[in-house]
Structures are given as structure tokens and as C-alpha cells.
Design an enzyme around this catalytic site. Structure first.
Site, PDB file in Angstrom:
ATOM      1  N   CYS A   1     124.453  10.603 -18.678  1.00  0.00           N
ATOM      2  CA  CYS A   1     124.645   9.303 -19.313  1.00  0.00           C
ATOM      3  C   CYS A   1     124.238   8.218 -18.346  1.00  0.00           C
ATOM      4  O   CYS A   1     124.856   8.077 -17.285  1.00  0.00           O
ATOM      5  CB  CYS A   1     126.093   9.109 -19.729  1.00  0.00           C
ATOM      6  SG  CYS A   1     126.332   7.510 -20.504  1.00  0.00           S
TER       7      CYS A   1
ATOM      8  N   THR B   1     120.308   7.861 -33.460  1.00  0.00           N
ATOM      9  CA  THR B   1     119.947   6.475 -33.773  1.00  0.00           C
ATOM     10  C   THR B   1     119.631   6.284 -35.255  1.00  0.00           C
ATOM     11  O   THR B   1     120.235   5.435 -35.924  1.00  0.00           O
ATOM     12  CB  THR B   1     118.752   6.032 -32.910  1.00  0.00           C
ATOM     13  OG1 THR B   1     119.108   6.175 -31.539  1.00  0.00           O
ATOM     14  CG2 THR B   1     118.377   4.590 -33.191  1.00  0.00           C
TER      15      THR B   1
END
Ligand SMILES: Cc1cc2nc3c(=O)[nH]c(=O)nc-3n(C[C@H](O)[C@H](O)[C@H](O)COP(=O)(O)O)c2cc1C
Length: 362
Positions: free
Chosen positions: A191, A337
Site C-alpha cells: 500500500c 475502481t
């Protein structure tokens, strides 16, 4: 195009009030052939990766929408606050990103693209987590919200400086998730939006494998366990796969691609300022990077004669993209997304393809 995750609202708002979905969910086409994932028989190989599905309400909606392998957003052993909103902004990125672009410059896009498949965003949450007293009972609710032929993966992450070593905290978190009812664990080693190192573990073959060993010891031999990775060149990827392979059952990737995202005036796109300049791009601009990652992983699997699950993630924006990634060698495929704006992606995939007709690379 409908915004199910409200990007102008905070993580907390979306956790409390989301998902906001309007429309009818039509019946699924008849399933000709089940997808086998370890011991699970699934309706299709389509899922949502860790991120947009914040709690059991989100898992329930996306399960109903036909995403058969939803991932519960990464949880920690301690409550962890999100970075302030906004956590996502549109990015103006026409080219496809490669390993060379990591750490490069990008600009925000001031208006939403017209079609979901054209969306690139940057996201930066800092991997927030509810307290275990909240997420543990919610895992059970989320499992119960799914139908036959569906299975949820729970994403977990260790947190530094919580009174135990980072590998031990990863192990503890995975064990808590299993105790809460997780049937498959995914450890987040990648991340760009956390500044304390655990977000870059996927680059470190040695340390990541030590953590994977701890997790395996903590959850026992029978719970399937994946690790979530970021973009890596093929030789490095092979090294990380080799060292982790004794402990894991699969590899998922890619996570977002880290870049410096600025407003037109040059200031950082996300508040509060320069410490949050570097954030992770996802969506359209990482399609090629995600696709190469799957291909590389597939070649490594063949080369090693190994038997592991490849979870393809990154930049799949259409049903055809999902199908293409399966043909590239992925066993299961997930979009984050685009699914925040296109709730019908799984349905489009199910209409496009009858699972019995998948043609795989040999
Ligand atoms: C809103 C949002 C939140 C995310 N949060 C997480 C997370 O908590 N853990 C994780 O492993 N990945 C997280 N990701 C990364 C996604 O799982 C995925 O790897 C990435 O978005 C690339 O897929 P995409 O191009 O389909 O969006 C997040 C992505 C988005 C869009």
C-alpha cells in the site's frame, strides 16, 4: 454511470451511509459450469478486491450484483483512522503506467470522465480499520449475506508499534479474522499510502516470507491464504514468489501505482499537504501493468511447476478486460475502481461469457 462510493465524502460517511445504489438487479443467467477455487465451487471467477467494500452492507450489495468473490476491506488488530477526505480524486492520465512511472508526476482531472471505463483515480486512505469489536461480528454478517456459489475473502494487515513485532501482529490479525469466520485470508503487503514500511513488504522477499510463515502458523494449514502485491519486475517477482511459496496458496496483484499527484497549480491533490503527495493510481491507467503482472506470474508458475492461485487485479474496466485477464492466466479476476461507478460490470461479464467457454493459455 452512478457513483456508489461517494468520493467527495469521507471514509466514515461511506462506512455509515453507503452503498448508495439505485436500480434493479436482474436475475443471473443460468450457470453452466462452476469455478473451482480451492474447495469452493463458485458461480463465476469475478470479484471486487480489497477497498471499496467497507462492511457487510457493501459485501451484500456487490454479492447481489453478481460479484462472487468480494474481498472485505483490509482490517487491523487496532482501530485506525482514515486520512481526511477526499480520499479519491480523478487523475488525468492518458498513457499506461509502467514500473518506470512509479514515483513520477501526475495531475488531477477536474471533471469526471464520461464513461466508467475511462476512469483513473488516485486513492489514499492509509488503510483505516474499525476496532476488532466492530469488524469481527461484521465478518459473520457479511458471510451470511452471500448466496450459494459465492465466497468472501478477508484482507488483513499488521500494524507497527502496537506492542508486538509486525510479523506477530500480521499473524494475530489473520487469526482474529479466521476466528470471526473468514474462509480465505489475503495479507496486504502493498500500500503506497502508509508511511511506515508495511505497505512496501511485497518488495522484500525475505521479510515478506517471514511474515507469511507467521500467518500460516497462526491460521493453520487448511485456510487458503493469498498475499497482495504491487508492481514488480519479473525477476524480483519470481524471488518473492519463491520465498513465500512454502506458506501461501496464491498471489494477488497489483495494488495501486504510487505517483505524486498535484492540482493544476502544483500543490498536492490530497490534503493536508506534501506528506500525502505520493498516492496510489488505479483504474484505466494501470490496465497494462496489471495485465503484465498476471502474465509474469503465470510464467513463473509454469517455470516452477507450482500450484498456486493467481488473482488478477488492476485496471480491468470492462467485461472484455476481465475475460482477457483470465486468458492471460488468472484463475480469478477483480475490479475495484470501475465497480465504484459501474455496478453492472459482473452482470455484463456473465452475459458476455459462459464460464464453460473460457480458453486458457497452456
Ligand atoms: C477506494 C479504494 C480503496 C482501496 N483500499 C485497499 C485496501 O484497503 N487494501 C488493499 O489491499 N487494496 C486496496 N485498494 C487497492 C485495490 O484492491 C486494487 O489493488 C487497485 O485499486 C487496483 O485495481 P483497480 O484498477 O481495479 O482499481 C483500494 C482501492 C480503491 C479504489
Amino acid at each position: 454511470m452512478q457513483e456508489i462510493y461517494k468520493i467527495d465524502k469521507s471514509y466514515e460517511w461511506n462506512y455509515e451511509h453507503g452503498p448508495t445504489f439505485e436500480g434493479e438487479i436482474s436475475a443471473r443467467p443460468e450457470i453452466q459450469k462452476k469455478t473451482k477455487l480451492w474447495d469452493f465451487e463458485l458461480n463465476s471467477p469475478i470479484g471486487i478486491p480489497a477497498g471499496p467494500l467497507l462492511n457487510s452492507r457493501w459485501i451484500e450489495l456487490y454479492g447481489k450484483l453478481g460479484f462472487d468473490i468480494p474481498v472485505y476491506k483490509t482490517v487491523r488488530t487496532v482501530e485506525w483512522k482514515s486520512h481526511p477526505e477526499p480520499n479519491c480524486v480523478y487523475v488525468d492520465m492518458q498513457s499506461q503506467l509502467t514500473e518506470k512511472d512509479v514515483g513520477g508526476e501526475a495531475k488531477v482531472l477536474l471533471h469526471a470522465p464520461k464513461k466508467p471505463e475511462d476512469i483513473t483515480i488516485t486513492n489514499s486512505f492509509g488503510v483505516p480499520s474499525q476496532a476488532p469489536t466492530v469488524w469481527m461480528p461484521d465478518i459473520g454478517k457479511a458471510n451470511n449475506a452471500l448466496s450459494d456459489g459465492q465466497v468472501m475473502i478477508v484482507s488483513i494487515m499488521g500494524t507497527p508499534d502496537v506492542g508486538r513485532e509486525l510479523p506477530d501482529d500480521y499473524g494475530r490479525c489473520a487469526k482474529m479474522a479466521v476466528e470471526a469466520g473468514a474462509k480465505i485470508i489475503e495479507a496486504n503487503y502493498s500500500c503506497p499510502n502508509v508511511c511506515t514500511g508495511e505497505g512496501m513488504l511485497f518488495r522484500d522477499a525475505e521479510t515478506s516470507s517471514q511474515i507469511s510463515k507467521k500467518i500460516r502458523e497462526a491460521i493453520g494449514p487448511s485456510v487458503p491464504f493469498l498475499i497482495k502485491m504491487g508492481l514488480l519486475p519479473p525477476d524480483k517477482l519470481e524471488e518473492v514468489v519463491r520465498t513465500n511459496l512454502p506458506y501461501v496458496d496464491g498471489f494477488a496483484g497489483i495494488n495501486t501505482v504510487a505517483m505524486n499527484v498535484r492540482k493544476p497549480d502544483g500543490s498536492p491533490a490530497l490534503p493536508p499537504g506534501k506528506e500525502r503527495l505520493r498516492t496510489g493510481l488505479c483504474g484505466h491507467a494501470i490496465h497494462s501493468a496489471g495485465s503484465h503482472f498476471t502474465q509474469n506470474l503465470f510464467h513463473i508458475k509454469k517455470k516452477l511447476g507450482a500450484d498456486f492461485v493467481i488473482c488478477g487485479v488492476g485496471g480491468m474496466m470492462t467485461a472484455e478486460d476481465l475475460h482477457g485477464r483470465l486468458q492471460n492466466g488468472a484463475d480469478i479476476v477483480m475490479s475495484a475502481t470501475v465497480a465504484m461507478w459501474d455496478p453492472f460490470l459482473a452482470q455484463k461479464f456473465h452475459e458476455l461469457i459462459n464460464p464453460s467457454s473460457y480458453t486458457r493459455m497452456q
